[in-house]
Scaffold this motif. Sequence first.
Motif, PDB file in Angstrom:
ATOM      1  N   ILE A  87       1.416  -1.191  -0.010  1.00  0.00           N
ATOM      2  CA  ILE A  87       0.176   0.190  -0.227  1.00  0.00           C
ATOM      3  C   ILE A  87       0.886   0.830  -0.157  1.00  0.00           C
ATOM      4  N   TYR A  88       0.695   2.050  -0.910  1.00  0.00           N
ATOM      5  CA  TYR A  88       1.636   3.650  -0.797  1.00  0.00           C
ATOM      6  C   TYR A  88       1.130   4.579  -0.657  1.00  0.00           C
ATOM      7  N   GLU A  89       0.628   5.244   0.565  1.00  0.00           N
ATOM      8  CA  GLU A  89       0.492   6.496   1.237  1.00  0.00           C
ATOM      9  C   GLU A  89       0.862   7.495   0.550  1.00  0.00           C
ATOM     10  N   PHE A  90       0.830   8.509  -0.405  1.00  0.00           N
ATOM     11  CA  PHE A  90       1.931   9.310  -0.550  1.00  0.00           C
ATOM     12  C   PHE A  90       1.483  10.828   0.211  1.00  0.00           C
ATOM     13  N   LYS A  91       0.387  11.032   0.271  1.00  0.00           N
ATOM     14  CA  LYS A  91      -0.176  11.720   1.691  1.00  0.00           C
ATOM     15  C   LYS A  91       1.296  12.059   2.655  1.00  0.00           C
TER      16      LYS A  91
END
Length: 222
Positions: A87-91
Amino acid sequence: MFRQIICLIISVLSVLHQVFSRQSCCIPKQWTGVATQKLGRYDHDVDVASLADVITHVAYSYDDRKISLQQEVYNITIGFKEQVHVIYEFKEGIQYIITNGDYCISYPLGGDMWSGCVPDNATHLGTYNISGPVVDIYRVASLGGGIIRYSVSNPFCYPTTESLLTPGPVYDLKVSVYENVTEGISDPSVFKVPVFCHHSQIKKKYISSTIAELIHSAFSWR
């Protein structure tokens, strides 16, 4: 060595933002699909090779600045299967890697999320018919010096195929075919990070010549 299999998939994610389009074409802001992939890595310095089959359920939401990769990994080299959810969470600037639903590692993310539009340096190789669908094919150099060749549907700009080859002494090869690509996110829960992940310490990015590393870095949108 199995963790060796998981980063051909994330190195390729590192380049998918460059890969998915013709000039003036961008993938949808939100989409889901399934990627059937063959991943291989050869480390010339230590003379070690690894090979894996991976089926990846992709959910991409530029609106939320999140990407989910639910992967079924079969390490052909050692005959081992594993479930991996990236899972990528860029924020928040964090990437989570959950293995078999009970083990979580988190790493810092550098930079903003890729928009999915074709890069200015992509070379258009032509427009072709693939047993029905019409696609545009492109070639672009990755940040690490590799070459990516990809195709997107015309006119909707959905990803259809992709291949990546990197230079040595660690050689990576990834071939992907995308199926059932649809616009929108039908199940937002795929972006939900397990509670136990928040109790794990964020680690520094590691560098290794393992196929596992490939799987966690192998979608070219990055």
